[in-house]
Design an enzyme around this catalytic site. Structure first.
Site, short mmCIF file in Angstrom:
data_model
loop_
_atom_site.label_atom_id
_atom_site.label_comp_id
_atom_site.label_asym_id
_atom_site.label_seq_id
_atom_site.Cartn_x
_atom_site.Cartn_y
_atom_site.Cartn_z
N SER A 83 0.85 -1.19 0.00
CA SER A 83 0.00 0.00 0.00
C SER A 83 0.89 1.24 0.00
O SER A 83 2.11 1.15 0.17
CB SER A 83 -0.91 -0.01 1.23
OG SER A 83 -0.12 -0.04 2.42
N GLU A 113 -0.36 10.61 -11.03
CA GLU A 113 -1.41 9.83 -11.67
C GLU A 113 -2.69 9.92 -10.84
O GLU A 113 -2.64 10.06 -9.62
CB GLU A 113 -1.00 8.35 -11.77
CG GLU A 113 0.29 8.12 -12.54
CD GLU A 113 0.79 6.69 -12.39
OE1 GLU A 113 0.27 5.80 -13.09
OE2 GLU A 113 1.69 6.47 -11.56
N LYS A 115 -5.67 8.53 -8.82
CA LYS A 115 -5.84 7.32 -7.99
C LYS A 115 -7.27 6.80 -8.20
O LYS A 115 -8.22 7.32 -7.64
CB LYS A 115 -5.59 7.63 -6.52
CG LYS A 115 -5.56 6.41 -5.62
CD LYS A 115 -5.14 6.80 -4.20
CE LYS A 115 -5.08 5.57 -3.31
NZ LYS A 115 -6.38 4.95 -3.11
N ASP A 117 -10.60 4.79 -7.98
CA ASP A 117 -11.30 4.23 -6.82
C ASP A 117 -11.97 2.92 -7.24
O ASP A 117 -13.13 2.90 -7.66
CB ASP A 117 -12.35 5.22 -6.32
CG ASP A 117 -12.84 4.87 -4.92
OD1 ASP A 117 -12.26 3.96 -4.30
OD2 ASP A 117 -13.81 5.49 -4.45
N ARG A 136 -5.53 -7.85 -4.99
CA ARG A 136 -4.41 -7.50 -4.12
C ARG A 136 -4.46 -8.32 -2.84
O ARG A 136 -3.43 -8.75 -2.34
CB ARG A 136 -4.46 -6.01 -3.78
CG ARG A 136 -3.34 -5.58 -2.82
CD ARG A 136 -3.46 -4.11 -2.44
NE ARG A 136 -2.40 -3.75 -1.52
CZ ARG A 136 -2.44 -3.94 -0.21
NH1 ARG A 136 -3.52 -4.47 0.35
NH2 ARG A 136 -1.43 -3.60 0.57
N TYR A 222 -1.22 0.74 -14.21
CA TYR A 222 -0.33 1.82 -13.80
C TYR A 222 1.03 1.36 -13.27
O TYR A 222 1.86 2.18 -12.89
CB TYR A 222 -0.99 2.69 -12.72
CG TYR A 222 -1.52 1.91 -11.53
CD1 TYR A 222 -0.66 1.29 -10.64
CD2 TYR A 222 -2.88 1.81 -11.31
CE1 TYR A 222 -1.14 0.58 -9.56
CE2 TYR A 222 -3.38 1.10 -10.24
CZ TYR A 222 -2.50 0.49 -9.36
OH TYR A 222 -2.99 -0.22 -8.29
N LYS A 310 -4.59 12.09 -0.48
CA LYS A 310 -6.01 11.82 -0.32
C LYS A 310 -6.78 13.12 -0.40
O LYS A 310 -6.41 14.13 0.21
CB LYS A 310 -6.28 11.13 1.02
CG LYS A 310 -5.51 9.84 1.21
CD LYS A 310 -6.03 8.73 0.33
CE LYS A 310 -7.33 8.18 0.85
NZ LYS A 310 -7.80 7.02 0.06
N CYS A 404 -23.42 -1.86 32.02
CA CYS A 404 -23.04 -2.44 30.74
C CYS A 404 -24.27 -2.91 29.97
O CYS A 404 -25.10 -3.63 30.52
CB CYS A 404 -22.09 -3.61 30.97
SG CYS A 404 -21.66 -4.51 29.46
N CYS A 407 -24.04 -7.00 29.90
CA CYS A 407 -24.12 -7.87 31.09
C CYS A 407 -24.70 -7.17 32.31
O CYS A 407 -24.82 -7.79 33.38
CB CYS A 407 -22.74 -8.43 31.42
SG CYS A 407 -21.56 -7.17 32.02
N CYS A 422 -16.55 -1.64 31.06
CA CYS A 422 -17.11 -2.75 31.82
C CYS A 422 -15.95 -3.63 32.28
O CYS A 422 -15.15 -4.08 31.44
CB CYS A 422 -18.07 -3.57 30.94
SG CYS A 422 -18.63 -5.11 31.72
N CYS A 427 -18.18 -10.81 30.94
CA CYS A 427 -19.13 -10.10 30.07
C CYS A 427 -19.17 -10.79 28.70
O CYS A 427 -18.12 -10.91 28.04
CB CYS A 427 -18.70 -8.65 29.91
SG CYS A 427 -19.69 -7.72 28.71
#
Length: 671
Positions: A83, A113, A115, A117, A136, A222, A310, A404, A407, A422, A427
């Site tokens: 990655s 380049e 990217k 999706d 991949r 690519y 990004k 909780c 539980c 908790c 639990c």
């Protein structure tokens, strides 16, 4: 027509149809009308029907198989599909450039380049023919999806190059195909795909290639992995060569001789991406010169010569209807917002994280509020803020529980933590989450034991502890819903194989508080057996640069518990390996840039949350404090760092950005 005439005619038609497909699907510039293409295709089909012995795998008629397979075969990538490290802003890109220049000098050219999706894929060609295509996967092991990839018309079944080459790229679904597919699914009363990426991935994982063929997928190539083709000096030469071979390469790549040109390219596509016919989620920047790439090398997970910028997270406005509470394996109660479904960056969001009670109070979130949500890193949705002007006065305060939800034990806060926890060791929610963690990829890595299967085993009272996994039988498993004899046998084989894992996987799987995968590996390498680790003193542990006070205390407390002693003994009796079996050289001490250092975190963090960064630094022997002084060694600054950053500059203290932090952590991982 005799067989020799048929063979010559088939070769002629195959060459002609391959040319037509390349013009239509790759160049988007057909030289003949559709009717002419169909006429030649039908002529080829007729000849092959009369001479079936002449049909070859690379015939244009053989793109779509007719026999669905039972499952996908796992394949190992000869060259790992790593990655990329991420950049979120201009400062991150400049930091990347500085690191490159420090290593290889000022004379560097970048290739930028788009990217895409979609789904990362690997294609292998031997003697000019497409022989295998794979996903991949985890970067090392993928799935063989050759038959589905053959249905993509822009993928050439034959190329001129006769050496063995592996090209890599992204399979995707164009937006027009996505809209058409969802319209059809809606008419058929089927569930809709959330976005083109999910639709492409789902299409390529269909066991019946005819389904994939109907989805109108496309691809861009690519890069490359294994390569026996001509020796080329730059990445841009590889892109040009791939185009010459008939591969579809995205036309928008650009060579940039300065970081300013890179930033301009990123800025342009940040605003222009809605005008594309397919989705992109960023820009990939690569050093062009392959010799420089080699000099820069790799971390454990990423190449140092490339980075993915990004795009800024997209926001949307919706209504906060409810809050759902979940219990993690360490007992932490996590609130999740239940939202009015809203489309964000191509996918429908109706759940988002609220982090913890303090986060809810700080932002004054209330049931019925109009809120802004954001997809962090284009993946994890989170609630950002309230649109206060939309309040009507009817909104209701959110009350966190005192007991909780799983539980009913009383919840506590430990050591002034922000999290409610908790502490009931029995639990059921914690037990299930602990089991899920134990079998996960970075722990015991038991293939076939997903969350649903673990929950099923727990609910059927077949598994309550980690050791119970190693007592499961064929007879017990085949009684489970959707578990046939073959699946049961595969699962038992995977469980049996996990017994041979090296010690660090077991240590991480046990879920010792503050001990992540890296710390588990350090402890396994240092002590070599679980028996030696159980006998270790606090002084033994903190003498390791990478092990801090909290980590040492946590290990001591964990192995002092009677139930843990019994569990370890039980696992050992069942044949689970208890010693380190990794490389001998790995037993050397790992150098940490944080050992004995005082670190200050400031500003908005993008790559890590503040608690994550703090824990990682402390695991590696550093001390994280809240204020900058002369005793501070490093300030790690996110966006809007403010006065702490200014003070660090005044005092001449070393300043890192988040990418510097990640790179330091990756360097340690790679040692």
């Amino acid at each position: 027509m005799d067989i020799q005439e048929a063979r010559l005619k088939i070769e002629e038609l195959t060459e002609l149809l391959t040319k037509y497909e390349y013009e239509y699907y790759v160049l988007d510039n057909p030289s003949v009308p559709d009717a002419e293409y169909d006429k030649k295709m039908n002529e080829l089909k007729e000849i092959e029907a009369n001479f079936p012995e002449l049909i070859t795998a690379d015939s244009p008629t053989q793109r779509v198989g007719v026999t669905p397979r039972e499952t996908f075969t796992k394949v190992e990538h000869l060259v790992p599909m790593l990655s990329l490290d991420n950049a979120f802003n201009e400062d991150n890109l400049r930091s990347f450039h500085r690191r490159v220049v420090q290593q290889v000098g000022e004379d560097v050219t970048y290739i930028c380049e788009l990217k895409i999706d979609g789904l990362a894929i690997s294609l292998i060609y031997e003697d000019g023919k497409f022989v295998r295509g794979a996903t991949r996967g985890d970067g090392t092991i993928g799935e063989d999806i050759t038959l589905n990839l053959r249905t993509i018309r822009s993928l050439p079944l034959t190329i001129k190059e006769r050496g063995r080459i592996e090209v890599r790229g992204e399979a995707f679904m164009p937006q027009a195909s996505f809209l058409k597919l969802n319209e059809q699914r809606k008419a058929d009363e089927q569930s809709l795909f959330a976005n083109p990426r999910n639709a492409a991935a789902g299409s390529l994982r269909q066991l019946d290639p005819r389904i994939a063929a109907s989805r109108n997928l496309d691809l861009f190539l690519y890069g490359y992995g294994e390569w026996q083709g001509p020796e080329l000096a730059t990445h841009s030469e590889h892109l040009t060569y791939m185009q010459e071979q008939g591969f579809k390469v995205n036309p928008h790549w650009k060579a940039c001789s300065t970081i300013e040109e890179v930033i301009d390219y990123v800025s342009y596509w940040t605003t222009e991406r809605p005008n594309l016919a397919y989705d992109i989620d960023g820009i990939v920047i690569k050093v062009d010169n392959l010799a420089q790439q080699e000099a820069l090398g790799f971390t454990a997970r990423n190449p140092r010569w490339a980075i993915a910028h990004k795009f800024p997270a997209q926001e949307a406005i919706t209504i906060l209807h409810d809050v759902e509470l979940s219990v993690g394996r360490t007992g932490v109660i996590t609130p999740t917002a239940i939202l009015e479904p809203v489309l964000v960056d191509g996918s429908t969001v109706q759940r988002a994280t609220l982090h913890n009670e303090d986060f809810i109070r700080e932002h004054d979130f209330r049931l019925g509020d109009t809120v802004v949500i954001q997809k962090a890193g284009d993946i994890i949705p989170k609630v950002m803020r309230v649109v206060e002007e939309k309040r009507t006065g009817e909104e209701q305060e959110i009350h966190m529980p005192t007991h909780c939800p799983a539980c009913d034990s009383e919840l506590v806060r430990i050591d002034d933590e922000v999290a409610l926890r908790c502490i009931n060791p029995n639990c059921p929610a914690q037990l299930v989450e602990g089991l899920i963690h134990f079998v996960s990829r970075n722990a015991m890595n038991i293939d076939g034991l997903g969350e649903k299967v673990v929950e099923q085993l727990f609910n059927e009272s077949l598994v309550k502890t980690f050791a119970d996994l190693y007592r499961l039988t064929q007879e017990q498993l085949v009684e489970l819903e959707r578990m046939g004899e073959k699946s049961a046998n595969n699962l038992l084989n995977a469980i049996q194989a996990s017994k041979q894992n090296s010690l660090e996987r077991l240590l991480f799987g046990l879920g010792i508080r503050h001990i992540g995968a890296k710390a588990a590996r350090i402890l396994a390498m240092r002590f070599e057996s679980i028996e030696a680790l159980q006998k270790a003193t606090y002084e033994d542990l903190v003498s390791i640069d990478e092990i801090g006070d909290k980590m040492a205390e946590s290990v001591i407390q964990f192995f002092a518990e009677e139930k843990v002693i019994a569990l370890v003994d039980d696992l050992q009796q069942l044949g689970v390996n208890m010693v380190y079996t990794g490389p001998k050289q790995a037993t050397e001490k790992i150098e940490s840039p944080f050992a004995g250092k005082t670190i200050v975190l400031t500003g908005k963090m993008e790559i890590y949350t503040r608690p994550e960064a703090k824990q990682l630094i402390e695991e590696l022997g550093g001390s994280v404090t809240g204020s900058v002084s002369k005793k501070t060694d490093i300030v790690i600054a996110g966006e809007a760092a403010g006065s702490k950053y200014d003070k660090a500059v005044q005092l001449g203290i070393t300043i890192w950005d988040e990418t510097d932090l990640r790179n330091a952590l990756e360097e340690i991982e790679n040692e």
